[in-house]
Structure formats: structure tokens, C-alpha cells
Motif scaffolding. Structure first.
Motif, PDB file in Angstrom:
ATOM      1  N   ALA A 103       0.672  -1.336  -0.100  1.00  0.00           N
ATOM      2  CA  ALA A 103       0.089  -0.086   0.087  1.00  0.00           C
ATOM      3  C   ALA A 103       0.871   1.320   0.001  1.00  0.00           C
ATOM      4  O   ALA A 103       1.808   1.317   0.659  1.00  0.00           O
ATOM      5  CB  ALA A 103      -0.828   0.077   1.275  1.00  0.00           C
ATOM      6  N   ILE A 104       0.439   2.402  -0.598  1.00  0.00           N
ATOM      7  CA  ILE A 104       0.845   3.534  -0.758  1.00  0.00           C
ATOM      8  C   ILE A 104       0.124   4.372   0.573  1.00  0.00           C
ATOM      9  O   ILE A 104      -0.989   4.469   0.698  1.00  0.00           O
ATOM     10  CB  ILE A 104       1.060   4.386  -1.676  1.00  0.00           C
ATOM     11  N   THR A 105       0.900   4.899   1.572  1.00  0.00           N
ATOM     12  CA  THR A 105       0.270   5.685   2.415  1.00  0.00           C
ATOM     13  C   THR A 105       0.856   7.418   2.280  1.00  0.00           C
ATOM     14  O   THR A 105       2.119   7.528   2.371  1.00  0.00           O
ATOM     15  CB  THR A 105       0.780   5.170   4.136  1.00  0.00           C
ATOM     16  N   ARG A 106      -0.293   8.227   2.234  1.00  0.00           N
ATOM     17  CA  ARG A 106       0.099   9.451   2.275  1.00  0.00           C
ATOM     18  C   ARG A 106       0.094   9.784   3.703  1.00  0.00           C
ATOM     19  O   ARG A 106      -0.522   9.831   4.463  1.00  0.00           O
ATOM     20  CB  ARG A 106      -1.277  10.345   1.814  1.00  0.00           C
ATOM     21  N   ILE A 107       1.506  10.143   3.964  1.00  0.00           N
ATOM     22  CA  ILE A 107       1.685  10.845   5.177  1.00  0.00           C
ATOM     23  C   ILE A 107       2.088  12.374   5.285  1.00  0.00           C
ATOM     24  O   ILE A 107       2.439  12.772   6.430  1.00  0.00           O
ATOM     25  CB  ILE A 107       3.172   9.991   5.852  1.00  0.00           C
ATOM     26  N   GLY A 108       1.876  13.178   4.410  1.00  0.00           N
ATOM     27  CA  GLY A 108       2.255  14.346   4.195  1.00  0.00           C
ATOM     28  C   GLY A 108       1.843  15.171   3.376  1.00  0.00           C
ATOM     29  O   GLY A 108       1.554  14.513   2.180  1.00  0.00           O
ATOM     30  N   GLU A 109       2.717  16.290   3.035  1.00  0.00           N
ATOM     31  CA  GLU A 109       2.450  17.106   1.789  1.00  0.00           C
ATOM     32  C   GLU A 109       3.515  17.917   1.564  1.00  0.00           C
ATOM     33  O   GLU A 109       4.171  18.384   2.468  1.00  0.00           O
ATOM     34  CB  GLU A 109       1.109  17.825   1.489  1.00  0.00           C
ATOM     35  N   VAL A 110       3.966  18.536   0.391  1.00  0.00           N
ATOM     36  CA  VAL A 110       4.696  19.486   0.173  1.00  0.00           C
ATOM     37  C   VAL A 110       3.988  20.853   0.434  1.00  0.00           C
ATOM     38  O   VAL A 110       2.894  21.102  -0.203  1.00  0.00           O
ATOM     39  CB  VAL A 110       5.327  19.498  -1.185  1.00  0.00           C
ATOM     40  N   VAL A 111       4.687  21.810   0.987  1.00  0.00           N
ATOM     41  CA  VAL A 111       3.952  23.084   1.463  1.00  0.00           C
ATOM     42  C   VAL A 111       4.897  24.285   1.335  1.00  0.00           C
ATOM     43  O   VAL A 111       6.117  23.838   1.133  1.00  0.00           O
ATOM     44  CB  VAL A 111       3.508  22.999   2.903  1.00  0.00           C
ATOM     45  N   ALA A 112       4.280  25.282   1.332  1.00  0.00           N
ATOM     46  CA  ALA A 112       5.029  26.511   1.189  1.00  0.00           C
ATOM     47  C   ALA A 112       6.171  26.699   2.385  1.00  0.00           C
ATOM     48  O   ALA A 112       5.460  26.309   3.645  1.00  0.00           O
ATOM     49  CB  ALA A 112       4.137  27.813   0.864  1.00  0.00           C
ATOM     50  N   GLY A 113       7.070  27.546   2.070  1.00  0.00           N
ATOM     51  CA  GLY A 113       8.092  27.496   3.247  1.00  0.00           C
ATOM     52  C   GLY A 113       9.566  27.277   3.048  1.00  0.00           C
ATOM     53  O   GLY A 113       9.879  26.887   2.012  1.00  0.00           O
ATOM     54  N   VAL A 114      10.209  27.679   4.027  1.00  0.00           N
ATOM     55  CA  VAL A 114      11.791  27.243   4.127  1.00  0.00           C
ATOM     56  C   VAL A 114      11.830  25.776   3.815  1.00  0.00           C
ATOM     57  O   VAL A 114      11.336  24.870   4.291  1.00  0.00           O
ATOM     58  CB  VAL A 114      12.377  27.569   5.563  1.00  0.00           C
ATOM     59  N   PRO A 115      12.833  25.485   2.499  1.00  0.00           N
ATOM     60  CA  PRO A 115      13.181  24.036   2.578  1.00  0.00           C
ATOM     61  C   PRO A 115      13.452  23.052   3.674  1.00  0.00           C
ATOM     62  O   PRO A 115      14.302  24.006   4.464  1.00  0.00           O
ATOM     63  CB  PRO A 115      14.049  24.306   1.397  1.00  0.00           C
ATOM     64  N   GLY A 116      12.999  22.066   3.693  1.00  0.00           N
ATOM     65  CA  GLY A 116      13.371  21.277   4.772  1.00  0.00           C
ATOM     66  C   GLY A 116      11.994  20.373   5.310  1.00  0.00           C
ATOM     67  O   GLY A 116      11.191  20.599   4.393  1.00  0.00           O
ATOM     68  N   ALA A 117      12.325  19.588   6.208  1.00  0.00           N
ATOM     69  CA  ALA A 117      11.275  18.808   6.902  1.00  0.00           C
ATOM     70  C   ALA A 117      10.475  19.091   7.993  1.00  0.00           C
ATOM     71  O   ALA A 117      11.280  19.786   8.905  1.00  0.00           O
ATOM     72  CB  ALA A 117      11.710  17.264   6.647  1.00  0.00           C
ATOM     73  N   ALA A 118       9.456  19.296   8.171  1.00  0.00           N
ATOM     74  CA  ALA A 118       8.707  19.484   9.398  1.00  0.00           C
ATOM     75  C   ALA A 118       7.685  18.542   9.786  1.00  0.00           C
ATOM     76  O   ALA A 118       7.057  17.812   9.114  1.00  0.00           O
ATOM     77  CB  ALA A 118       7.865  20.789   9.210  1.00  0.00           C
ATOM     78  N   LEU A 119       7.499  18.286  10.991  1.00  0.00           N
ATOM     79  CA  LEU A 119       6.613  17.102  11.778  1.00  0.00           C
ATOM     80  C   LEU A 119       5.448  17.959  12.314  1.00  0.00           C
ATOM     81  O   LEU A 119       5.772  19.059  12.817  1.00  0.00           O
ATOM     82  CB  LEU A 119       7.553  16.580  12.951  1.00  0.00           C
ATOM     83  N   ARG A 120       4.309  17.657  11.991  1.00  0.00           N
ATOM     84  CA  ARG A 120       3.008  17.979  12.821  1.00  0.00           C
ATOM     85  C   ARG A 120       2.358  17.006  13.231  1.00  0.00           C
ATOM     86  O   ARG A 120       2.217  15.723  12.868  1.00  0.00           O
ATOM     87  CB  ARG A 120       2.509  18.904  11.736  1.00  0.00           C
ATOM     88  N   GLY A 121       1.647  17.245  14.149  1.00  0.00           N
ATOM     89  CA  GLY A 121       0.908  16.180  14.793  1.00  0.00           C
ATOM     90  C   GLY A 121       1.405  15.922  16.458  1.00  0.00           C
ATOM     91  O   GLY A 121       1.982  16.687  17.089  1.00  0.00           O
ATOM     92  N   GLU A 122       0.701  14.770  16.562  1.00  0.00           N
ATOM     93  CA  GLU A 122       1.159  14.399  18.233  1.00  0.00           C
ATOM     94  C   GLU A 122       2.488  14.081  18.611  1.00  0.00           C
ATOM     95  O   GLU A 122       2.847  14.203  19.753  1.00  0.00           O
ATOM     96  CB  GLU A 122       0.416  13.146  18.440  1.00  0.00           C
ATOM     97  N   ALA A 123       3.446  13.653  17.580  1.00  0.00           N
ATOM     98  CA  ALA A 123       4.771  13.424  17.945  1.00  0.00           C
ATOM     99  C   ALA A 123       5.889  14.733  17.813  1.00  0.00           C
ATOM    100  O   ALA A 123       6.960  14.303  17.337  1.00  0.00           O
ATOM    101  CB  ALA A 123       5.030  12.155  17.247  1.00  0.00           C
ATOM    102  N   THR A 124       5.597  15.891  18.036  1.00  0.00           N
ATOM    103  CA  THR A 124       6.388  16.709  17.976  1.00  0.00           C
ATOM    104  C   THR A 124       7.386  16.988  18.729  1.00  0.00           C
ATOM    105  O   THR A 124       8.230  17.850  18.735  1.00  0.00           O
ATOM    106  CB  THR A 124       5.538  18.215  18.189  1.00  0.00           C
TER     107      THR A 124
END
Length: 137
Positions: A103-124
């Protein structure tokens, strides 16, 4: 931690499945970027974002987790050898699942902002490890 992993966990670690055919299919189906997450999901999301000049927001609660694995470990640990890809919303995930039995699971999205990875949600509280630098000495 000094314990023995169960058989399913040991098999995934000892005999990783390279997703070469899957990666080829994804590229042909419109995936725009991809990386294996052998250095850890968050670290490799950071690598992909930096190489793409993009910002990737990952939803912690959407990340698949095997039984008896803490979400924080799934986000930060390495040796997974699964693929993280960016693709258009219309990617045919049903065809992918039928063809590869994965299965392919969508876990996030490409968003506007400074290049990098950001975590959102319960495990911040998960620290984004830098991952392995293959070009350092």
C-alpha cells in the motif's frame, strides 16, 4: 535494549526488500522525487526536501507503524528501506497496490516555506536527526 526482536521485525531488518520495481513504476506514474528511508524517515525527508528546494510537512499520526513499535522510533530510526516519494494527488494508488501488493500511505505534503522537513501532529517531541552524510570523511 538488549531484547530479541520478534520474527517479523528481524526479517524486515535482516532481509530488506529493495523497492526497485516499485520506484520505476512510481517514476513512470508521475512521482516527482523519491528516496529510500534507510537513514530514518525524518532525516531522509529532510534530505529529499533540501535536494528539491521544498518544504515537506509530515503528519505523525499518518505514518504506518508495525505492532510493538513506538511512533517516535518509526519516525526517527533508520534501516527501513522503504520509499518516500512526492507525487501528484492523482497517483493511482490502487493500481500500485494491485501490482506490488504494497500500500501507498499518504503521510504528508509539500507545503510553502523554507526548504526542509517539518513534523506536525502528536509526536512533535521527536528530534529530526541529521542522518548519515554519505559524502563526509
Amino acid at each position: 535494549a538488549g531484547g530479541e526482536p520478534d520474527a517479523a521485525h528481524r526479517a524486515r531488518f535482516a532481509h530488506p526488500v529493495p523497492r526497485m520495481a516499485e520506484a520505476g513504476w512510481l517514476a513512470g506514474a508521475g512521482a516527482t522525487a523519491g528516496i529510500d528511508i534507510s537513514d530514518g524517515l525524518l532525516a531522509d525527508a529532510g534530505h529529499l526536501a533540501a535536494a528539491s528546494g521544498a518544504r515537506i510537512a509530515i503528519d505523525a499520526a499518518a505514518v504506518p507503524v508495525m505492532a510493538d513499535v513506538a511512533r517516535e522510533a518509526a519516525l526517527a530510526s533508520g534501516e527501513e528501506y522503504e520509499l518516500l516519494v512526492t507525487a501528484p494527488a492523482g497517483l493511482d494508488v490502487g493500481e500500485f497496490a494491485t501490482r506490488f501488493a504494497v500500500a501507498i500511505t499518504r503521510i504528508g505534503e509539500v507545503v510553502a516555506g523554507v526548504p526542509g522537513a517539518a513534523l506536525r501532529g502528536e509526536a512533535t517531541s521527536v528530534a529530526i536527526a541529521p542522518g548519515h552524510d554519505h559524502f563526509s570523511s
